[in-house]
Scaffold this motif. Structure first.
Motif, PDB file in Angstrom:
ATOM      1  N   LEU A 131      42.219  51.782  28.453  1.00  0.00           N
ATOM      2  CA  LEU A 131      43.144  52.163  28.697  1.00  0.00           C
ATOM      3  C   LEU A 131      44.469  51.470  29.214  1.00  0.00           C
ATOM      4  CD1 LEU A 131      42.010  55.360  29.314  1.00  0.00           C
ATOM      5  CD2 LEU A 131      42.579  54.869  27.844  1.00  0.00           C
ATOM      6  N   PRO A 132      45.071  51.864  29.292  1.00  0.00           N
ATOM      7  CA  PRO A 132      46.681  51.172  30.014  1.00  0.00           C
ATOM      8  C   PRO A 132      46.941  51.790  31.484  1.00  0.00           C
ATOM      9  CG  PRO A 132      47.040  52.618  28.592  1.00  0.00           C
ATOM     10  CD  PRO A 132      46.120  53.009  28.236  1.00  0.00           C
ATOM     11  N   ALA A 133      47.328  50.950  32.073  1.00  0.00           N
ATOM     12  CA  ALA A 133      47.305  51.811  33.544  1.00  0.00           C
ATOM     13  C   ALA A 133      48.609  51.601  33.721  1.00  0.00           C
ATOM     14  CB  ALA A 133      46.484  50.475  35.156  1.00  0.00           C
ATOM     15  N   PHE A 134      49.197  53.281  34.644  1.00  0.00           N
ATOM     16  CA  PHE A 134      50.366  52.699  34.933  1.00  0.00           C
ATOM     17  C   PHE A 134      50.955  53.259  36.511  1.00  0.00           C
ATOM     18  CE2 PHE A 134      50.446  54.619  30.990  1.00  0.00           C
ATOM     19  CZ  PHE A 134      51.117  53.536  29.861  1.00  0.00           C
ATOM     20  N   ILE A 167      45.727  37.086  35.911  1.00  0.00           N
ATOM     21  CA  ILE A 167      45.358  38.168  34.728  1.00  0.00           C
ATOM     22  C   ILE A 167      43.929  39.569  36.079  1.00  0.00           C
ATOM     23  CG2 ILE A 167      44.614  39.638  32.975  1.00  0.00           C
ATOM     24  CD1 ILE A 167      45.982  37.157  31.567  1.00  0.00           C
ATOM     25  N   ASN A 168      43.374  38.124  36.288  1.00  0.00           N
ATOM     26  CA  ASN A 168      42.114  39.426  36.799  1.00  0.00           C
ATOM     27  C   ASN A 168      42.407  39.713  37.792  1.00  0.00           C
ATOM     28  OD1 ASN A 168      39.313  40.900  37.023  1.00  0.00           O
ATOM     29  ND2 ASN A 168      39.283  38.718  38.638  1.00  0.00           N
ATOM     30  N   LEU A 169      43.312  39.450  38.513  1.00  0.00           N
ATOM     31  CA  LEU A 169      43.456  39.871  40.174  1.00  0.00           C
ATOM     32  C   LEU A 169      45.233  41.036  40.051  1.00  0.00           C
ATOM     33  CD1 LEU A 169      44.385  37.079  42.819  1.00  0.00           C
ATOM     34  CD2 LEU A 169      42.786  38.451  43.129  1.00  0.00           C
ATOM     35  N   ALA A 170      46.022  40.748  38.639  1.00  0.00           N
ATOM     36  CA  ALA A 170      46.510  41.581  38.641  1.00  0.00           C
ATOM     37  C   ALA A 170      46.113  43.288  38.016  1.00  0.00           C
ATOM     38  CB  ALA A 170      48.019  41.191  37.497  1.00  0.00           C
ATOM     39  N   GLN A 171      45.228  42.935  37.428  1.00  0.00           N
ATOM     40  CA  GLN A 171      44.657  44.309  36.255  1.00  0.00           C
ATOM     41  C   GLN A 171      44.335  44.617  37.786  1.00  0.00           C
ATOM     42  OE1 GLN A 171      45.945  43.961  34.198  1.00  0.00           O
ATOM     43  NE2 GLN A 171      44.094  44.985  32.737  1.00  0.00           N
ATOM     44  N   GLY A 172      43.276  44.336  38.970  1.00  0.00           N
ATOM     45  CA  GLY A 172      42.711  44.701  40.158  1.00  0.00           C
ATOM     46  C   GLY A 172      43.783  46.020  41.508  1.00  0.00           C
ATOM     47  N   ALA A 215      54.919  46.273  24.297  1.00  0.00           N
ATOM     48  CA  ALA A 215      55.136  46.284  25.397  1.00  0.00           C
ATOM     49  C   ALA A 215      54.577  45.633  26.429  1.00  0.00           C
ATOM     50  CB  ALA A 215      55.499  47.788  25.751  1.00  0.00           C
ATOM     51  N   PRO A 216      56.297  44.974  27.409  1.00  0.00           N
ATOM     52  CA  PRO A 216      55.551  43.963  28.165  1.00  0.00           C
ATOM     53  C   PRO A 216      53.790  44.852  29.477  1.00  0.00           C
ATOM     54  CG  PRO A 216      57.443  44.489  29.265  1.00  0.00           C
ATOM     55  CD  PRO A 216      57.236  44.993  27.776  1.00  0.00           C
ATOM     56  N   GLN A 217      52.588  44.173  30.221  1.00  0.00           N
ATOM     57  CA  GLN A 217      52.177  44.694  30.710  1.00  0.00           C
ATOM     58  C   GLN A 217      53.066  44.769  32.237  1.00  0.00           C
ATOM     59  OE1 GLN A 217      48.190  45.252  29.635  1.00  0.00           O
ATOM     60  NE2 GLN A 217      50.372  44.890  27.879  1.00  0.00           N
ATOM     61  N   TYR A 218      52.239  45.537  32.622  1.00  0.00           N
ATOM     62  CA  TYR A 218      52.499  45.978  33.759  1.00  0.00           C
ATOM     63  C   TYR A 218      54.358  46.617  34.480  1.00  0.00           C
ATOM     64  CZ  TYR A 218      49.294  43.354  34.729  1.00  0.00           C
ATOM     65  OH  TYR A 218      47.193  42.139  34.662  1.00  0.00           O
ATOM     66  N   ASP A 219      54.551  47.150  33.312  1.00  0.00           N
ATOM     67  CA  ASP A 219      55.724  47.590  32.923  1.00  0.00           C
ATOM     68  C   ASP A 219      57.139  47.378  32.980  1.00  0.00           C
ATOM     69  OD1 ASP A 219      54.288  50.562  32.610  1.00  0.00           O
ATOM     70  OD2 ASP A 219      54.890  50.349  34.619  1.00  0.00           O
ATOM     71  N   GLY A 220      56.818  45.969  32.894  1.00  0.00           N
ATOM     72  CA  GLY A 220      57.948  44.548  32.311  1.00  0.00           C
ATOM     73  C   GLY A 220      57.965  43.764  33.770  1.00  0.00           C
ATOM     74  N   HIS A 221      57.303  43.853  34.707  1.00  0.00           N
ATOM     75  CA  HIS A 221      57.384  43.279  36.037  1.00  0.00           C
ATOM     76  C   HIS A 221      56.691  42.117  36.085  1.00  0.00           C
ATOM     77  CE1 HIS A 221      58.304  47.602  36.900  1.00  0.00           C
ATOM     78  NE2 HIS A 221      59.410  47.187  38.222  1.00  0.00           N
ATOM     79  N   CYS A 222      56.608  41.367  36.932  1.00  0.00           N
ATOM     80  CA  CYS A 222      56.201  40.053  36.236  1.00  0.00           C
ATOM     81  C   CYS A 222      54.627  40.108  36.682  1.00  0.00           C
ATOM     82  CB  CYS A 222      57.118  39.503  38.093  1.00  0.00           C
ATOM     83  SG  CYS A 222      56.616  37.595  38.347  1.00  0.00           S
ATOM     84  N   ALA A 223      54.459  39.252  36.452  1.00  0.00           N
ATOM     85  CA  ALA A 223      52.461  39.721  36.197  1.00  0.00           C
ATOM     86  C   ALA A 223      52.186  38.671  37.116  1.00  0.00           C
ATOM     87  CB  ALA A 223      52.279  39.193  35.234  1.00  0.00           C
ATOM     88  N   TYR A 224      52.754  37.522  37.588  1.00  0.00           N
ATOM     89  CA  TYR A 224      52.406  36.860  39.009  1.00  0.00           C
ATOM     90  C   TYR A 224      52.642  37.922  39.885  1.00  0.00           C
ATOM     91  CZ  TYR A 224      50.870  32.988  42.078  1.00  0.00           C
ATOM     92  OH  TYR A 224      50.918  32.627  43.553  1.00  0.00           O
ATOM     93  N   GLY A 225      54.165  38.311  40.412  1.00  0.00           N
ATOM     94  CA  GLY A 225      54.031  39.395  40.998  1.00  0.00           C
ATOM     95  C   GLY A 225      53.044  39.991  41.595  1.00  0.00           C
ATOM     96  N   VAL A 226      52.321  40.984  40.457  1.00  0.00           N
ATOM     97  CA  VAL A 226      51.769  41.446  40.275  1.00  0.00           C
ATOM     98  C   VAL A 226      50.438  41.211  41.187  1.00  0.00           C
ATOM     99  CG1 VAL A 226      50.315  43.628  38.531  1.00  0.00           C
ATOM    100  CG2 VAL A 226      52.619  43.282  39.124  1.00  0.00           C
ATOM    101  N   SER A 227      49.754  40.210  40.396  1.00  0.00           N
ATOM    102  CA  SER A 227      48.694  39.181  40.651  1.00  0.00           C
ATOM    103  C   SER A 227      48.341  38.655  42.480  1.00  0.00           C
ATOM    104  CB  SER A 227      48.401  38.187  40.749  1.00  0.00           C
ATOM    105  OG  SER A 227      49.199  37.063  40.324  1.00  0.00           O
ATOM    106  N   LYS A 228      49.883  39.326  43.064  1.00  0.00           N
ATOM    107  CA  LYS A 228      50.173  38.867  44.720  1.00  0.00           C
ATOM    108  C   LYS A 228      50.006  39.855  45.457  1.00  0.00           C
ATOM    109  CE  LYS A 228      48.980  34.784  44.531  1.00  0.00           C
ATOM    110  NZ  LYS A 228      48.024  34.423  44.703  1.00  0.00           N
TER     111      LYS A 228
END
Length: 172
Positions: free
Chosen positions: A16-19, A141-146, A90-103
């Motif tokens: 499921l998508p995470a919001f 990606i694993n870090l960002a998903q968490g 649609a882009p992952q993380y609602d269009g936010h930076c994937a690396y930023g989300v991983s951090k």
């Protein structure tokens, strides 16, 4: 029995998508700065370490609503593809930076700094960040998903994408 049920629910939730808030929208008023998210699937993806082709601008005549935002498309066909399966395009993380989300952060993604991994579209904020992202894409990606479910919904629209000038999609 409870453990088995909990494990099954947990496993099912990974699909499921995470919001963590609304889609990132910049001054154009469009998601992904008005670029066509379906068109990424037709672009030739370059190898890791190489710049990707430029994103395809959308057209204000072809739009669809999703996740609190208006997406623009280069054609009616692409709009219809998106409308049929927005989670795929649609882009992952609602269009936010994937690396930023991983951090653990939430900053805007640049539509020209993209990569499709495991059939999902990821954006990053700067060319330097792309380098960090590409050092370990699966790990990031694993870090960002968490991190993503725990990141507070925030209005990232106040943030700007460095070295990127967005423009509203062309009128049809």
């Amino acid at each position: 029995m409870k453990r088995v049920l909990f494990a099954a629910l947990a496993a099912a939730s990974f699909g499921l998508p995470a919001f963590a808030g609304d889609q990132y929208i910049d001054s154009t008023g469009f998601a992904v700065s008005g670029y066509d998210v379906v068109a990424y699937r037709d672009l030739a993806q370059n190898p890791v370490g190489s710049a990707q082709p430029a994103a395809v601008p959308g057209n204000a005549a072809y739009t669809a609503e999703h996740n609190g935002a208006t997406f623009a498309f280069s054609s009616a066909e692409n709009r219809d593809k998106f409308a049929a399966n927005p989670e795929y395009y649609a882009p992952q993380y609602d269009g936010h930076c994937a690396y930023g989300v991983s951090k653990g952060g939430k900053v805007p993604g640049n539509p020209n700094l993209w990569r499709i991994v495991d059939d999902k579209l990821y954006l990053n904020i700067t060319k330097n960040v792309v380098g960090f992202w590409e050092e370990d894409i699966p790990g990031n990606i694993n870090l960002a998903q968490g991190n993503w479910p725990e990141i507070e919904p925030a209005d990232a629209s106040k943030n700007v994408i460095p070295n990127f000038t967005s423009s509203a999609p062309e009128q049809g």
